[in-house]
Enzyme design. Sequence first.
Site, PDB file in Angstrom:
ATOM      1  N   ALA A 148      -2.333 -25.024  31.076  1.00  0.00           N
ATOM      2  CA  ALA A 148      -1.633 -23.942  30.342  1.00  0.00           C
ATOM      3  C   ALA A 148      -2.236 -22.550  30.561  1.00  0.00           C
ATOM      4  CB  ALA A 148      -1.526 -24.233  28.848  1.00  0.00           C
ATOM      5  N   ALA A 149      -3.158 -22.412  31.498  1.00  0.00           N
ATOM      6  CA  ALA A 149      -3.682 -21.066  31.787  1.00  0.00           C
ATOM      7  C   ALA A 149      -2.539 -20.170  32.298  1.00  0.00           C
ATOM      8  CB  ALA A 149      -4.796 -21.138  32.821  1.00  0.00           C
ATOM      9  N   GLY A 150      -1.717 -20.727  33.189  1.00  0.00           N
ATOM     10  CA  GLY A 150      -0.587 -19.957  33.723  1.00  0.00           C
ATOM     11  C   GLY A 150       0.430 -19.636  32.633  1.00  0.00           C
ATOM     12  N   ASP A 151       0.635 -20.567  31.719  1.00  0.00           N
ATOM     13  CA  ASP A 151       1.591 -20.333  30.622  1.00  0.00           C
ATOM     14  C   ASP A 151       1.075 -19.237  29.695  1.00  0.00           C
ATOM     15  OD1 ASP A 151       3.095 -22.453  31.643  1.00  0.00           O
ATOM     16  OD2 ASP A 151       2.010 -23.927  30.437  1.00  0.00           O
TER      17      ASP A 151
HETATM   18  O1  RIB Z   1       1.456 -25.848  32.308  1.00  0.00           O
HETATM   19  C1  RIB Z   1       0.877 -26.920  31.624  1.00  0.00           C
HETATM   20  C2  RIB Z   1       1.929 -27.911  31.204  1.00  0.00           C
HETATM   21  O2  RIB Z   1       2.492 -28.502  32.348  1.00  0.00           O
HETATM   22  C3  RIB Z   1       1.415 -29.063  30.378  1.00  0.00           C
HETATM   23  O3  RIB Z   1       1.398 -28.786  29.010  1.00  0.00           O
HETATM   24  C4  RIB Z   1       2.323 -30.218  30.799  1.00  0.00           C
HETATM   25  O4  RIB Z   1       3.121 -30.687  29.779  1.00  0.00           O
HETATM   26  C5  RIB Z   1       3.142 -29.689  31.965  1.00  0.00           C
HETATM   27  O5  RIB Z   1       4.406 -29.314  31.578  1.00  0.00           O
END
Ligand code: RIB
Length: 305
Positions: free
Chosen positions: A243-246
Amino acid sequence: MRVLVFGSLNADHVYLVDHFLQPGETLSSEDLQFFPGGKGLNQAIALKKSGADVSMAGCVGKDSEALLLGALKETGVDISLVRVSEAPSGHAIIQNTKDGENNILLFGGTNQMIDEAYADEVLTHFQTGDVLILQNEISALPYIMEKAHEKGMDIVLNPSPADEKILKLPLHLVDILILNEVEGEALTGISKDQPESILTSLHETYPQAKIILTLGERGAMCAQGVQTLSCPAFPAKVVDTTAAGDTFTGYFITEIMAEKAVEEALKTASMAASLAVSRKGASVSVPFRDEVEEALKKIIDQGGF
Ligand code: RIB
Protein backbone atom coordinates in the site's frame (compact mmCIF):
# COMPACT_ATOMS: atom_id res chain seq x y z
CA MET A 1 -16.22 19.00 -6.22
CA ARG A 2 -16.82 15.38 -5.13
CA VAL A 3 -14.26 12.58 -5.15
CA LEU A 4 -15.14 8.98 -6.02
CA VAL A 5 -12.86 5.98 -5.72
CA PHE A 6 -14.41 3.22 -7.85
CA GLY A 7 -12.26 0.24 -7.01
CA SER A 8 -11.39 -2.97 -5.26
CA LEU A 9 -11.89 -4.11 -1.69
CA ASN A 10 -9.79 -7.09 -0.59
CA ALA A 11 -9.35 -8.99 2.63
CA ASP A 12 -5.55 -9.20 2.89
CA HIS A 13 -4.18 -12.43 4.39
CA VAL A 14 -0.62 -11.51 5.30
CA TYR A 15 1.80 -14.37 5.99
CA LEU A 16 5.19 -13.63 7.53
CA VAL A 17 7.71 -15.87 5.75
CA ASP A 18 11.44 -16.45 5.91
CA HIS A 19 11.64 -16.31 2.10
CA PHE A 20 9.19 -16.32 -0.79
CA LEU A 21 7.67 -19.71 -1.56
CA GLN A 22 9.55 -21.50 -4.34
CA PRO A 23 8.00 -23.81 -6.99
CA GLY A 24 7.28 -27.19 -5.39
CA GLU A 25 8.16 -26.01 -1.89
CA THR A 26 5.99 -26.30 1.24
CA LEU A 27 6.79 -23.57 3.70
CA SER A 28 5.47 -22.87 7.19
CA SER A 29 4.70 -19.22 7.79
CA GLU A 30 5.68 -17.62 11.08
CA ASP A 31 2.60 -15.43 11.48
CA LEU A 32 -0.74 -14.66 9.86
CA GLN A 33 -2.59 -11.36 10.08
CA PHE A 34 -5.79 -10.13 8.39
CA PHE A 35 -5.93 -6.56 7.16
CA PRO A 36 -8.42 -4.53 5.16
CA GLY A 37 -6.93 -3.94 1.72
CA GLY A 38 -7.50 -3.69 -2.00
CA LYS A 39 -6.05 -0.82 -3.98
CA GLY A 40 -9.42 0.93 -4.15
CA LEU A 41 -10.06 0.73 -0.41
CA ASN A 42 -6.47 1.70 0.44
CA GLN A 43 -6.58 4.75 -1.82
CA ALA A 44 -9.97 5.84 -0.46
CA ILE A 45 -8.56 5.62 3.06
CA ALA A 46 -5.40 7.50 2.05
CA LEU A 47 -7.51 10.26 0.50
CA LYS A 48 -9.60 10.55 3.65
CA LYS A 49 -6.62 10.45 6.03
CA SER A 50 -4.94 13.17 3.97
CA GLY A 51 -7.98 15.39 4.35
CA ALA A 52 -10.25 14.81 1.31
CA ASP A 53 -13.94 13.96 1.45
CA VAL A 54 -14.31 10.76 -0.48
CA SER A 55 -16.96 8.25 -1.55
CA MET A 56 -16.15 4.66 -2.39
CA ALA A 57 -17.93 2.46 -4.93
CA GLY A 58 -17.22 -1.22 -5.42
CA CYS A 59 -18.57 -4.60 -4.48
CA VAL A 60 -17.82 -6.61 -1.35
CA GLY A 61 -18.88 -10.11 -0.30
CA LYS A 62 -20.78 -10.69 2.93
CA ASP A 63 -17.84 -12.85 4.09
CA SER A 64 -15.61 -9.76 4.45
CA GLU A 65 -18.18 -7.01 4.80
CA ALA A 66 -17.45 -6.30 8.47
CA LEU A 67 -13.66 -6.05 7.97
CA LEU A 68 -13.72 -3.98 4.79
CA LEU A 69 -16.70 -1.70 5.24
CA GLY A 70 -15.81 -1.37 8.92
CA ALA A 71 -12.39 0.06 8.01
CA LEU A 72 -13.85 2.53 5.52
CA LYS A 73 -16.59 3.63 7.90
CA GLU A 74 -14.21 4.05 10.81
CA THR A 75 -12.02 6.35 8.69
CA GLY A 76 -15.01 8.40 7.55
CA VAL A 77 -15.21 7.30 3.89
CA ASP A 78 -18.76 7.45 2.47
CA ILE A 79 -19.77 3.85 1.75
CA SER A 80 -23.39 4.43 0.72
CA LEU A 81 -22.63 3.42 -2.90
CA VAL A 82 -20.81 0.16 -2.09
CA ARG A 83 -22.69 -3.03 -3.04
CA VAL A 84 -22.77 -6.10 -0.82
CA SER A 85 -23.06 -9.51 -2.48
CA GLU A 86 -23.54 -13.14 -1.39
CA ALA A 87 -20.53 -14.09 -3.57
CA PRO A 88 -17.04 -14.37 -2.04
CA SER A 89 -15.18 -11.09 -1.57
CA GLY A 90 -11.92 -10.23 -3.27
CA HIS A 91 -8.93 -11.29 -1.24
CA ALA A 92 -5.15 -11.20 -1.40
CA ILE A 93 -2.59 -13.73 -0.17
CA ILE A 94 0.45 -11.67 0.74
CA GLN A 95 3.86 -13.12 1.60
CA ASN A 96 5.84 -10.66 3.65
CA THR A 97 9.52 -11.24 4.50
CA LYS A 98 11.33 -9.77 7.49
CA ASP A 99 13.16 -7.27 5.29
CA GLY A 100 9.84 -5.84 4.13
CA GLU A 101 9.62 -7.44 0.68
CA ASN A 102 6.23 -8.72 -0.39
CA ASN A 103 4.47 -10.51 -3.17
CA ILE A 104 0.73 -10.63 -3.70
CA LEU A 105 -1.63 -13.27 -5.10
CA LEU A 106 -5.07 -11.84 -5.88
CA PHE A 107 -8.48 -13.43 -6.02
CA GLY A 108 -10.83 -10.96 -7.74
CA GLY A 109 -14.10 -12.26 -6.23
CA THR A 110 -16.77 -9.55 -6.01
CA ASN A 111 -14.34 -6.97 -7.47
CA GLN A 112 -14.93 -8.68 -10.83
CA MET A 113 -18.74 -8.39 -10.52
CA ILE A 114 -18.87 -4.67 -11.34
CA ASP A 115 -21.15 -4.35 -14.37
CA GLU A 116 -22.31 -1.51 -16.60
CA ALA A 117 -25.70 -1.14 -14.89
CA TYR A 118 -24.06 -0.67 -11.48
CA ALA A 119 -21.50 1.73 -12.97
CA ASP A 120 -24.33 3.81 -14.48
CA GLU A 121 -26.13 3.86 -11.14
CA VAL A 122 -23.00 5.02 -9.26
CA LEU A 123 -22.16 7.72 -11.80
CA THR A 124 -25.63 9.32 -11.59
CA HIS A 125 -24.41 10.74 -8.25
CA PHE A 126 -21.54 12.66 -9.88
CA GLN A 127 -21.14 15.50 -12.34
CA THR A 128 -18.75 17.68 -14.33
CA GLY A 129 -15.66 18.62 -12.33
CA ASP A 130 -15.95 15.74 -9.87
CA VAL A 131 -12.90 13.48 -9.60
CA LEU A 132 -12.87 9.73 -10.30
CA ILE A 133 -9.98 7.57 -9.07
CA LEU A 134 -9.48 4.12 -10.57
CA GLN A 135 -7.05 1.21 -10.33
CA ASN A 136 -6.88 -2.05 -12.30
CA GLU A 137 -8.58 -4.50 -9.92
CA ILE A 138 -12.24 -4.27 -10.99
CA SER A 139 -14.27 -5.27 -14.03
CA ALA A 140 -15.95 -2.81 -16.47
CA LEU A 141 -13.08 -0.29 -16.24
CA PRO A 142 -13.18 0.90 -19.90
CA TYR A 143 -16.93 1.48 -19.62
CA ILE A 144 -16.57 3.42 -16.35
CA MET A 145 -13.85 5.59 -17.89
CA GLU A 146 -15.90 6.37 -20.99
CA LYS A 147 -19.07 7.22 -19.05
CA ALA A 148 -17.19 9.35 -16.51
CA HIS A 149 -15.48 11.22 -19.34
CA GLU A 150 -18.83 11.86 -21.04
CA LYS A 151 -20.00 13.41 -17.78
CA GLY A 152 -16.96 15.68 -17.63
CA MET A 153 -15.41 14.05 -14.57
CA ASP A 154 -11.62 14.28 -14.11
CA ILE A 155 -10.12 10.80 -14.33
CA VAL A 156 -7.17 9.64 -12.23
CA LEU A 157 -5.86 6.19 -13.13
CA ASN A 158 -3.39 4.04 -11.26
CA PRO A 159 -3.04 1.11 -13.74
CA SER A 160 -2.03 -1.33 -11.05
CA PRO A 161 -1.49 -4.25 -11.09
CA ALA A 162 0.06 -4.38 -14.55
CA ASP A 163 -1.54 -7.03 -16.74
CA GLU A 164 -2.72 -7.34 -20.35
CA LYS A 165 -5.96 -5.47 -19.49
CA ILE A 166 -4.19 -2.13 -19.01
CA LEU A 167 -3.20 -2.12 -22.69
CA LYS A 168 -6.89 -2.02 -23.64
CA LEU A 169 -7.88 0.91 -21.42
CA PRO A 170 -8.86 4.24 -23.06
CA LEU A 171 -5.82 6.04 -21.63
CA HIS A 172 -6.44 9.11 -23.84
CA LEU A 173 -9.29 9.93 -21.41
CA VAL A 174 -7.03 10.05 -18.35
CA ASP A 175 -6.20 13.38 -16.69
CA ILE A 176 -3.69 12.08 -14.15
CA LEU A 177 -1.82 8.79 -14.62
CA ILE A 178 0.06 7.49 -11.58
CA LEU A 179 2.12 4.37 -12.10
CA ASN A 180 5.33 2.62 -11.10
CA GLU A 181 8.16 1.53 -13.36
CA VAL A 182 6.77 -2.01 -13.80
CA GLU A 183 3.45 -0.63 -15.00
CA GLY A 184 5.38 1.88 -17.11
CA GLU A 185 7.27 -0.95 -18.79
CA ALA A 186 4.01 -2.82 -19.45
CA LEU A 187 2.46 0.24 -21.11
CA THR A 188 5.44 1.41 -23.17
CA GLY A 189 7.56 -1.70 -23.74
CA ILE A 190 10.56 0.29 -22.41
CA SER A 191 12.66 -1.42 -19.73
CA LYS A 192 11.79 -0.46 -16.16
CA ASP A 193 15.47 0.40 -15.75
CA GLN A 194 14.97 3.45 -18.00
CA PRO A 195 12.39 5.51 -16.09
CA GLU A 196 13.21 8.78 -17.88
CA SER A 197 12.47 7.16 -21.25
CA ILE A 198 9.23 5.67 -19.91
CA LEU A 199 8.11 9.07 -18.68
CA THR A 200 8.97 10.74 -21.99
CA SER A 201 7.21 8.07 -24.00
CA LEU A 202 4.02 8.23 -21.89
CA HIS A 203 4.07 12.01 -21.99
CA GLU A 204 4.35 12.01 -25.80
CA THR A 205 1.59 9.44 -26.20
CA TYR A 206 -0.80 11.01 -23.66
CA PRO A 207 0.00 14.75 -23.75
CA GLN A 208 -3.35 15.58 -22.10
CA ALA A 209 -2.32 13.86 -18.87
CA LYS A 210 -0.13 14.68 -15.92
CA ILE A 211 2.07 11.58 -15.62
CA ILE A 212 3.57 10.56 -12.29
CA LEU A 213 6.09 7.74 -12.22
CA THR A 214 6.86 6.33 -8.78
CA LEU A 215 10.22 4.62 -8.34
CA GLY A 216 10.20 3.18 -4.82
CA GLU A 217 13.34 4.12 -2.94
CA ARG A 218 14.44 6.25 -5.92
CA GLY A 219 11.54 8.66 -5.41
CA ALA A 220 9.06 9.90 -8.00
CA MET A 221 9.01 11.89 -11.26
CA CYS A 222 6.28 13.90 -12.93
CA ALA A 223 5.82 15.13 -16.48
CA GLN A 224 3.29 17.83 -17.23
CA GLY A 225 3.34 20.26 -20.13
CA VAL A 226 6.99 21.08 -20.84
CA GLN A 227 8.08 20.40 -17.26
CA THR A 228 9.66 17.33 -15.71
CA LEU A 229 9.92 17.34 -11.93
CA SER A 230 11.35 14.84 -9.51
CA CYS A 231 11.37 14.19 -5.79
CA PRO A 232 13.66 11.81 -3.87
CA ALA A 233 12.19 9.21 -1.51
CA PHE A 234 12.58 9.90 2.19
CA PRO A 235 14.65 7.36 4.10
CA ALA A 236 12.59 4.76 5.96
CA LYS A 237 13.08 1.56 7.89
CA VAL A 238 11.15 -0.76 5.59
CA VAL A 239 8.84 -3.18 7.39
CA ASP A 240 6.15 -3.74 4.75
CA THR A 241 5.81 -2.03 1.37
CA THR A 242 2.14 -3.05 0.90
CA ALA A 243 0.00 0.00 0.00
CA ALA A 244 2.94 2.41 -0.29
CA GLY A 245 1.80 3.23 -3.84
CA ASP A 246 -1.80 3.62 -2.68
CA THR A 247 -0.70 5.98 0.07
CA PHE A 248 1.29 8.02 -2.47
CA THR A 249 -1.71 8.20 -4.82
CA GLY A 250 -4.18 9.28 -2.12
CA TYR A 251 -1.91 12.00 -0.78
CA PHE A 252 -0.82 13.24 -4.19
CA ILE A 253 -4.41 13.65 -5.41
CA THR A 254 -5.52 15.41 -2.23
CA GLU A 255 -2.68 17.91 -2.67
CA ILE A 256 -3.46 18.48 -6.35
CA MET A 257 -7.17 18.97 -5.58
CA ALA A 258 -6.14 21.54 -2.99
CA GLU A 259 -4.26 23.29 -5.83
CA LYS A 260 -0.83 22.76 -4.30
CA ALA A 261 2.16 22.94 -6.66
CA VAL A 262 3.21 19.58 -8.12
CA GLU A 263 6.60 19.78 -6.30
CA GLU A 264 4.76 20.15 -2.99
CA ALA A 265 2.35 17.36 -3.83
CA LEU A 266 5.24 15.01 -4.74
CA LYS A 267 7.04 15.82 -1.50
CA THR A 268 3.99 15.27 0.71
CA ALA A 269 3.02 12.07 -1.10
CA SER A 270 6.60 10.72 -0.88
CA MET A 271 6.76 11.40 2.84
CA ALA A 272 3.37 9.71 3.38
CA ALA A 273 4.59 6.65 1.43
CA SER A 274 7.83 6.49 3.42
CA LEU A 275 5.85 6.45 6.68
CA ALA A 276 3.54 3.74 5.26
CA VAL A 277 6.45 1.38 4.45
CA SER A 278 7.67 1.60 8.03
CA ARG A 279 4.40 0.01 9.26
CA LYS A 280 2.69 -3.33 8.74
CA GLY A 281 -0.46 -3.85 6.69
CA ALA A 282 -2.20 -2.04 3.86
CA SER A 283 -4.72 0.70 4.75
CA VAL A 284 -3.78 0.53 8.44
CA SER A 285 -0.27 1.64 7.49
CA VAL A 286 -1.47 4.87 5.84
CA PRO A 287 -0.40 7.80 8.04
CA PHE A 288 -2.65 10.68 9.06
CA ARG A 289 -1.94 14.17 7.71
CA ASP A 290 -0.56 15.52 10.98
CA GLU A 291 1.99 12.68 11.08
CA VAL A 292 3.11 13.49 7.53
CA GLU A 293 3.37 17.20 8.27
CA GLU A 294 5.34 16.58 11.45
CA ALA A 295 7.78 14.29 9.62
CA LEU A 296 8.24 16.85 6.83
CA LYS A 297 8.83 19.62 9.36
CA LYS A 298 11.48 17.51 11.04
CA ILE A 299 13.32 17.04 7.73
CA ILE A 300 13.08 20.76 6.92
CA ASP A 301 14.33 21.68 10.43
CA GLN A 302 17.30 19.37 9.86
CA GLY A 303 18.02 21.24 6.61
CA GLY A 304 16.97 18.27 4.45
CA PHE A 305 14.74 20.21 2.00
O1 RIB B 1 -1.61 -2.13 -3.15
C1 RIB B 1 -1.73 -3.06 -2.11
C2 RIB B 1 -2.98 -3.89 -2.28
O2 RIB B 1 -2.85 -4.68 -3.44
C3 RIB B 1 -3.24 -4.87 -1.16
O3 RIB B 1 -3.98 -4.31 -0.12
C4 RIB B 1 -3.90 -6.04 -1.88
O4 RIB B 1 -5.21 -6.25 -1.50
C5 RIB B 1 -3.78 -5.73 -3.37
O5 RIB B 1 -4.95 -5.22 -3.88
